[in-house]
Design a protein around this motif. Structure first.
Motif, PDB file in Angstrom:
ATOM      1  N   ILE A   1      -2.537   2.974  -2.051  1.00  0.00           N
ATOM      2  CA  ILE A   1      -2.544   1.533  -1.782  1.00  0.00           C
ATOM      3  C   ILE A   1      -2.206   0.755  -3.061  1.00  0.00           C
ATOM      4  O   ILE A   1      -1.417  -0.182  -3.040  1.00  0.00           O
ATOM      5  CB  ILE A   1      -3.914   1.095  -1.218  1.00  0.00           C
ATOM      6  CG1 ILE A   1      -4.093   1.597   0.216  1.00  0.00           C
ATOM      7  CG2 ILE A   1      -4.042  -0.420  -1.257  1.00  0.00           C
ATOM      8  CD1 ILE A   1      -5.457   1.317   0.812  1.00  0.00           C
TER       9      ILE A   1
ATOM     10  N   LEU B   1       2.501  -1.337   3.871  1.00  0.00           N
ATOM     11  CA  LEU B   1       1.674  -0.133   3.809  1.00  0.00           C
ATOM     12  C   LEU B   1       0.878   0.157   5.071  1.00  0.00           C
ATOM     13  O   LEU B   1       0.257   1.209   5.179  1.00  0.00           O
ATOM     14  CB  LEU B   1       0.672  -0.282   2.658  1.00  0.00           C
ATOM     15  CG  LEU B   1       1.181   0.145   1.290  1.00  0.00           C
ATOM     16  CD1 LEU B   1       0.137  -0.149   0.252  1.00  0.00           C
ATOM     17  CD2 LEU B   1       1.510   1.629   1.295  1.00  0.00           C
ATOM     18  N   GLN B   2       0.910  -0.789   6.024  1.00  0.00           N
ATOM     19  CA  GLN B   2       0.005  -0.610   7.166  1.00  0.00           C
ATOM     20  C   GLN B   2       0.204   0.717   7.861  1.00  0.00           C
ATOM     21  O   GLN B   2      -0.744   1.445   8.103  1.00  0.00           O
ATOM     22  CB  GLN B   2       0.224  -1.739   8.169  1.00  0.00           C
ATOM     23  CG  GLN B   2      -0.259  -3.062   7.667  1.00  0.00           C
ATOM     24  CD  GLN B   2      -0.110  -4.101   8.737  1.00  0.00           C
ATOM     25  OE1 GLN B   2      -0.695  -4.002   9.792  1.00  0.00           O
ATOM     26  NE2 GLN B   2       0.679  -5.111   8.461  1.00  0.00           N
TER      27      GLN B   2
ATOM     28  N   ILE C   1      -6.079   7.729  -0.837  1.00  0.00           N
ATOM     29  CA  ILE C   1      -5.563   6.586  -0.071  1.00  0.00           C
ATOM     30  C   ILE C   1      -5.566   5.338  -0.952  1.00  0.00           C
ATOM     31  O   ILE C   1      -4.595   4.577  -0.992  1.00  0.00           O
ATOM     32  CB  ILE C   1      -6.408   6.348   1.201  1.00  0.00           C
ATOM     33  CG1 ILE C   1      -6.179   7.482   2.201  1.00  0.00           C
ATOM     34  CG2 ILE C   1      -6.050   5.011   1.847  1.00  0.00           C
ATOM     35  CD1 ILE C   1      -6.873   7.291   3.529  1.00  0.00           C
ATOM     36  N   LEU C   2      -6.660   5.148  -1.692  1.00  0.00           N
ATOM     37  CA  LEU C   2      -6.757   3.955  -2.532  1.00  0.00           C
ATOM     38  C   LEU C   2      -5.686   3.977  -3.621  1.00  0.00           C
ATOM     39  O   LEU C   2      -5.065   2.955  -3.928  1.00  0.00           O
ATOM     40  CB  LEU C   2      -8.155   3.858  -3.149  1.00  0.00           C
ATOM     41  CG  LEU C   2      -8.481   2.484  -3.720  1.00  0.00           C
ATOM     42  CD1 LEU C   2      -8.442   1.420  -2.636  1.00  0.00           C
ATOM     43  CD2 LEU C   2      -9.840   2.483  -4.400  1.00  0.00           C
TER      44      LEU C   2
ATOM     45  N   VAL D   1      -0.699   3.880   5.711  1.00  0.00           N
ATOM     46  CA  VAL D   1      -2.152   4.010   5.503  1.00  0.00           C
ATOM     47  C   VAL D   1      -2.844   4.420   6.801  1.00  0.00           C
ATOM     48  O   VAL D   1      -3.742   5.266   6.804  1.00  0.00           O
ATOM     49  CB  VAL D   1      -2.733   2.702   4.940  1.00  0.00           C
ATOM     50  CG1 VAL D   1      -4.251   2.703   5.049  1.00  0.00           C
ATOM     51  CG2 VAL D   1      -2.322   2.526   3.493  1.00  0.00           C
ATOM     52  N   LEU D   2      -2.382   3.847   7.909  1.00  0.00           N
ATOM     53  CA  LEU D   2      -2.967   4.245   9.202  1.00  0.00           C
ATOM     54  C   LEU D   2      -2.707   5.727   9.465  1.00  0.00           C
ATOM     55  O   LEU D   2      -3.601   6.461   9.889  1.00  0.00           O
ATOM     56  CB  LEU D   2      -2.375   3.407  10.340  1.00  0.00           C
ATOM     57  CG  LEU D   2      -3.036   2.042  10.557  1.00  0.00           C
ATOM     58  CD1 LEU D   2      -2.325   1.270  11.658  1.00  0.00           C
ATOM     59  CD2 LEU D   2      -4.505   2.208  10.904  1.00  0.00           C
TER      60      LEU D   2
ATOM     61  N   SER E   1      -4.899   7.889   7.336  1.00  0.00           N
ATOM     62  CA  SER E   1      -6.280   7.941   7.841  1.00  0.00           C
ATOM     63  C   SER E   1      -6.399   8.887   9.025  1.00  0.00           C
ATOM     64  O   SER E   1      -7.417   9.552   9.202  1.00  0.00           O
ATOM     65  CB  SER E   1      -6.749   6.554   8.261  1.00  0.00           C
ATOM     66  OG  SER E   1      -6.534   5.650   7.222  1.00  0.00           O
TER      67      SER E   1
END
Lengths: 235, 415, 263
Positions: C181, C189-190, C177-178, C193-194, C197
Motif C-alpha cells: 500500500i 490499489l483497491q 499488504i501495508l 489489495v482486495l 486479502s
C-alpha cells in the motif's frame, strides 16, 4: 496362499526391497528374518497395503492388492507397537475394530480369556502397561478368525506366562489351517513355531528353507546356530 | 445570561402566538366541497372544519389572518402531483392542523411544498401527516411560528428531485418540535435562521442530512434523534449553536457523520450520544466549541478533527469501543482534551482519585496510516496493526505529541 | 461405504471429548466470554471483543493442535488401515475427529456464557455469524495442519512449520499488504489489495466479521470498488466462496497425499 512377485520399494535414496519374489504357503507358519533394516517390516506392511510398492504385485488368496480395503477383513495384524486412541477403553477399542469389520457374530475369544483381560476392559488405553497393550493387540489379531495372521515381534514385552499362552495359540491356529507370518528376534521361538524360514538381506530373499532343512543342512541343533553358520558360509 | 434573555423572548413570542389563537372568534365554517371557497368566505378568527374525505385541491392560498384550518379524522388534501403548492399561507397567525396533505408532484424549477408559509408570523402547523411531497413544510421569511407533532415522509426517490421535510429559509424565532421526518432529502433544513429551537424531533432515513444547518446563529437543537441519515447532520457557517441531548446513530457511509461541523464558532455540544456512526464528530475550521459529557460508542471515528480547528475543548466525554477515538491530519494541534474517559486507556490509578496516573494519547498510529492511505482500513483488527500501535505507544514518533489527555478518567463520567 | 467413516468418528469423538486439551479449550472460551460479560457488560460489546479472540486464538490453536493431532494419530491410523478400512474413509474420520470437537468446543464455549447471562436469544443472529466464522476458521486451519503434518514426517519440523504458517497469515502477510500500500500509493490499489486479502484466509475471515460488525468503520473508505464489494451480498458470497476454497484445496491435497502415502 500369498504370492509376492518382484516387488521393489525405495524410500528416498534408500532401496529397501529390490525386486523381491516370495510365495507363502497356506496353513503354515512362516518366519520372516533378517538384520535390522533388511526390509522385514516393509514387506509385511506391503502385504497389509500400508506401504505401496514402487513396482511388482502382491496376491493374497487370489486377490491382487490394488487399493481395495476389503481383502484385509481376511487378515489379522499384531504390530510391534500398538497405539490406539489414548482415552478409549479396551472395550471401546474392541468394539471399534468389531464395528469396522461389520460386527461378525462368530468371534474367537480364546486369547482374551487366556490373558484374563476382563479386568482391563474398562481401563483407558493410555493407562495400560506395555504388556497389556500387546495382549489387547494379540487378541484383536485373532478375534475375527482371519485365515491369515501377521505377527510383528509378538512376544516383545510379554511376560513369560502370556508369551507361552500366545505361542500355544499360534500353534493351535496353525493346526486349524491358518496361514501365519511372523517376525521375531528370538530364534528359539521361531524354531518352536515356524515351519519355514525366509531370510531377507538387502531387500532380497537370501534364502528360504524349512526349519528342518536348515537344521539338517547345517548340522546344527539350534536355529540360531544354524543361521549363523549359514550366513558365515555365505560370506 | 444572554442565552436566558433569548429564551424568555422566545417564550414570550410563543405565548403571543398561543394567546392570539385563544382570542379567535368561534365561528365555524364546514367545508362542503372546496376548501379554497371556504377560505375565501372566512373572516379573521374563523375555524374552518374539514370533514373526512379526500379533497383533490392544490394552490390553496390563505390570505385571511388568524384562521384555523382544522381537519377532522380522515381529512386528506391530495395535490394529485399537479406540480403546485398545496397550501400557501400568506397571512399571520394562521393554524393548520389535523390534516393529511400529500402529492405535490416534482419540479426542477420550483420548490413545490405541501404547506408553504411566505413572510407570515405566528403560524402554527401541528398534528398533520405529510406524505409524498417534494417539500412538506416550507417556511420562507416566517417569524414567531411553531411546527409541531407532524408526521412527515418524503416523496422523491432520488436526492436530486426530492426536497426537504421542514425547510426554514431566513426565519426568526421558530420552534420545531416533536416531528417525525423521514425519506426526504434533508429532514430539517435551516438557512439564515436566528433564534430557532429544534427539539424532540426524530429524523431518520433521509437521503442527505437529518438536519442541515447553515448560516444561522443563536439557535438550539436538542433532544432530537438522528438515525440512518445518509450523511448524518451538518452544521455549517454558524455561530452560537447549542447542540444538546441529541442522539446521532447508525449514520454509516464514506461521508456520514453524527455531526459535520464546518466553520462553527463558539458553540456547545453537550450530553449527546454518538452511536455506531462512521464518524461521530467531524470538525473542519471550527473554533471555540465546547464538547462535553457526550458519549461516543462504537463509531468508526469518534472525533475527526482537522488542524484548522482550534480552541475546542473536549471534556468529560466517554469514548467507548470506537475504532479511532481521535483522528487528525497533523502533528500540530491547538485543542484541549482533558478529563475524558477512554475505554482504550490501559493506565492505572494508584492514588485512587479516579484519574489515571499516566496520560493517555488517543491518536493511534493506525489512524495516521489510514489518513495517508485510506485503503489500509482493510487491515483493521489485524494483529499486525496491533503490534504497530503498541510500538508507537511505547515510543511515539508519528502521533501528535501534544494531543494528550493528561487526566484520563478511570470510569465513564456519564450515567 | 462412508459408514466406516461414521463408525470411526463415533469412537474418535469419545476419545477426544475425554482429552485434556478439549477441556482446556472449552474452559478458555467460557472464561474469556464470561469475563467479558463481567467487565464489559452488554452482549454487543462482548461480541466485538470476542472478534479479536476468535481471530487470534482459533487459527493458532487449530493449526498447532491439528498438527500435533495428526502426528499423535500415526500409530492409530496405521492400525485402522490394517483393518478393512479405506484410506479415504480414514482420512475423513481423522479430519472430522479434529475439526468437529474443536468447532463444538468453540461454539459451546462462546454460546454458554450468553445463555446464562440471558442474552442468547437477543443476540442469536450476531452470535451465529461469529460462531459460524469461528468454525470456518477452525476448519481451514485444521486443514492446513493436515497439510503440514502430511508434508513432513518430522514432528519438530512440522510444528515449527505450523508456527511459521500462523505467523505468516496472522502478522507477516498484513505487513506485506501495508508495504505494498505504501510503495504503490500512487496507483489504483483497491483491486490488488482486495485480491491480496483474498489470498489469506485469516484476512478473509477478519473482513467478513468487519462487514457484519463494524461496517461503520469499514465504510469510512470512499473507494467505489471497495464499497461495492464489501457492502453487498455479492461481496459476502465471494468471500464465503473463497473461504470454501481455503477449506477444500488443502483438504484435497491432504487427501491425495494421505491416499498415496506409505505408513
Amino acid at each position: 496362499m500369498i504370492q509376492i512377485e518382484h516387488i521393489s520399494k525405495s524410500f528416498g535414496k534408500l532401496d529397501v526391497l529390490r525386486g523381491l519374489d516370495l510365495s507363502i504357503s497356506p496353513h503354515e507358519v512362516t518366519a520372516v528374518l533378517g538384520p535390522n533394516g533388511a526390509g522385514k517390516t516393509t514387506l509385511i506392511k506391503s502385504m497389509l497395503g500400508l506401504v505401496k510398492p514402487d513396482s511388482g504385485h502382491i496376491t493374497i488368496n487370489g486377490k491382487r492388492i490394488n487399493g481395495d480395503a476389503s481383502y484385509r477383513s481376511g487378515i489379522g495384524y499384531m504390530p510391534q507397537n500398538a497405539r490406539y486412541p489414548d482415552n478409549l477403553t479396551v472395550q471401546e477399542i474392541i468394539d471399534m475394530v468389531r464395528d469396522v469389520r461389520g460386527n461378525p457374530e462368530d468371534t474367537d475369544e480364546e486369547l482374551f480369556h487366556a490373558f484374563n483381560l476382563k479386568t482391563e476392559l474398562g481401563k483407558k488405553f493410555k493407562t495400560l502397561s506395555g504388556g497389556n497393550r500387546q495382549k489387547v493387540s494379540a487378541v484383536l489379531a485373532f478375534l475375527f478368525r482371519p485365515p491369515v495372521v501377521f505377527l510383528d515381534e509378538p512376544s516383545a514385552g510379554l511376560d513369560p506366562v502370556s508369551s507361552s499362552c500366545l505361542k500355544d495359540k499360534i500353534a493351535r491356529e496353525k493346526s486349524n489351517g491358518k496361514t501365519i507370518i511372523l517376525t521375531s528376534h528370538i530364534m528359539s521361538e521361531i524354531q518352536e513355531l515356524a515351519d519355514k524360514v525366509v531370510y531377507i538381506l538387502d531387500g532380497l530373499i537370501h534364502f528360504e528353507m524349512t526349519v528342518t532343512e536348515l537344521l539338517e543342512t547345517t548340522g546344527e541343533r539350534t536355529l540360531e546356530r544354524a543361521i549363523a553358520r549359514k550366513m558365515k558360509g555365505a560370506a | 445570561m444572554k442565552n436566558l434573555k433569548k429564551r424568555i423572548l422566545l417564550l414570550l413570542s410563543l405565548l403571543l402566538v398561543l394567546s392570539v389563537s385563544l382570542l379567535a372568534s368561534d365561528r365555524e365554517i364546514r367545508v362542503e366541497s372546496s376548501i379554497q371557497l371556504a377560505i375565501d368566505q372566512s373572516e379573521p378568527g374563523d375555524v374552518i372544519i374539514i370533514p373526512a374525505g379526500v379533497y383533490e385541491e392544490s394552490g390553496i392560498t390563505i390570505e385571511t389572518a388568524r384562521i384555523i384550518l382544522r381537519g377532522e379524522d380522515g381529512a386528506v388534501i391530495d395535490g394529485m402531483k399537479g406540480g403546485a403548492h398545496i397550501i400557501v399561507i400568506k397571512a399571520d397567525s394562521v393554524q393548520v392542523e389535523g390534516l393529511t396533505i400529500r402529492n405535490t408532484g416534482l419540479s426542477h424549477v420550483r420548490d413545490l411544498s405541501a404547506v408553504r408559509v411566505e413572510s407570515a408570523s405566528g403560524v402554527i402547523i401541528r398534528d398533520n401527516v405529510f406524505e409524498d411531497s417534494m417539500f412538506s413544510v416550507y417556511l420562507s421569511r416566517a417569524k414567531d411560528s411553531l411546527v409541531e407533532r407532524n408526521r412527515i415522509s418524503g416523496g422523491g426517490d432520488r436526492e436530486s428531485n426530492s426536497g426537504n421535510g421542514i425547510h426554514l429559509f431566513d426565519t426568526e424565532r421558530i420552534t420545531v418540535r416533536e416531528n417525525q421526518i423521514h425519506h426526504h432529502r434533508d429532514g430539517i433544513y435551516l438557512e439564515f435562521a436566528k433564534e430557532v429551537r429544534i427539539t424532540d424531533n426524530i429524523a431518520t432515513d433521509n437521503r442527505r442530512y437529518g438536519l442541515h444547518y447553515m448560516f444561522s446563529r443563536d439557535s438550539e437543537y436538542s433532544r432530537n434523534e438522528f438515525r440512518r441519515n445518509n450523511a448524518g447532520v451538518a452544521v455549517m457557517y454558524s455561530q452560537e449553536v447549542d447542540m444538546s441531548g441529541n442522539i446521532f446513530a447508525d449514520n454509516v457511509g464514506p461521508a456520514s457523520y453524527g455531526i459535520l461541523l464546518k466553520d462553527i464558532d463558539n458553540s456547545l455540544i453537550s450530553n449527546n450520544r454518538f452511536l455506531n456512526n462512521t464518524i461521530g464528530i467531524y470538525s473542519e475550521g471550527s473554533n471555540g466549541v465546547q464538547i462535553e459529557k457526550n458519549l461516543f460508542e462504537r463509531n468508526g471515528w469518534a472525533v475527526k478533527i482537522w488542524a484548522n480547528s482550534t480552541r475546542n475543548v473536549f471534556t468529560d466525554n466517554a469514548f467507548i469501543d470506537n475504532t479511532f477515538d481521535v483522528a487528525t491530519n497533523s502533528r500540530q494541534h491547538y485543542n484541549t482534551f482533558e478529563r475524558n474517559y477512554w475505554s482504550r486507556y490501559d493506565g492505572y490509578d494508584l492514588e485512587g482519585d479516579g484519574i489515571g496516573d499516566v496520560p493517555h494519547r488517543p491518536v493511534r498510529l493506525y489512524s495516521i496510516i489510514v489518513e495517508r492511505n485510506p485503503i489500509s482500513l482493510i487491515l483493521h483488527r489485524s494483529l499486525f496493526i496491533d503490534v504497530l500501535d503498541l510500538a508507537e505507544r511505547v515510543m511515539p514518533a508519528l502521533t501528535p505529541e501534544t494531543l494528550v489527555d493528561e487526566y484520563p478518567l478511570m470510569k465513564s463520567p456519564l450515567p | 461405504m462412508k459408514t466406516n467413516t461414521l463408525k470411526l468418528i463415533k469412537y474418535q469423538l469419545r476419545d477426544v471429548m475425554r482429552s485434556r486439551w478439549v477441556i482446556f479449550y472449552l474452559a478458555f472460551f467460557i472464561l474469556v466470554t464470561d469475563a467479558l460479560f463481567r467487565f464489559g457488560g452488554s452482549g454487543d460489546r462482548v461480541i466485538l471483543s470476542l472478534m479479536n479472540v476468535v481471530l487470534l486464538v482459533i487459527p493458532l490453536v487449530s493449526i498447532m493442535l491439528g498438527t500435533m493431532y495428526v502426528y499423535n494419530s500415526r500409530e492409530y491410523t496405521e492400525l485402522m488401515l490394517s483393518q478393512p478400512v479405506k484410506r479415504g474413509e480414514m482420512f475423513s474420520a481423522l479430519f472430522a475427529g479434529l475439526m468437529l470437537p474443536l468447532s463444538v468446543t468453540v461454539a459451546a464455549g462462546i454460546a454458554l456464557p450468553f445463555i446464562w447471562n440471558g442474552v442468547l436469544i437477543s443476540h442469536l443472529a450476531a452470535l451465529g455469524y461469529l460462531i459460524g466464522t469461528a468454525i470456518i476458521l477452525t476448519t481451514i486451519f485444521s486443514a492446513l495442519a493436515f497439510m503440514i503434518a502430511l508434508l513432513t514426517e518430522d514432528k519438530i519440523k512440522g510444528l515449527g512449520l505450523a508456527v511459521v504458517m500462523w505467523l505468516f497469515f496472522a502478522v507477516i502477510y498484513d505487513g506485506l499488504i501495508l508495504v505494498v500500500i505504501y510503495m504503490f500509493s500512487d496507483y489504483p490499489l483497491q483491486q490488488p489489495v482486495l485480491v491480496m486479502s483474498m489470498l489469506n484466509p485469516l484476512d478473509l475471515a477478519r473482513i467478513a466479521l468487519l462487514i457484519e460488525f463494524e461496517a461503520s468503520t469499514l465504510m469510512g473508505f470512499t473507494g467505489a470498488l471497495f464499497q461495492r464489494f464489501l457492502g453487498s451480498t455479492g461481496g459476502l458470497l465471494t468471500i464465503a466462496g473463497v473461504l470454501m476454497l481455503w477449506i477444500s484445496l488443502p483438504l484435497a491435497w491432504g487427501a491425495r497425499r494421505f491416499v498415496s502415502k506409505d505408513f
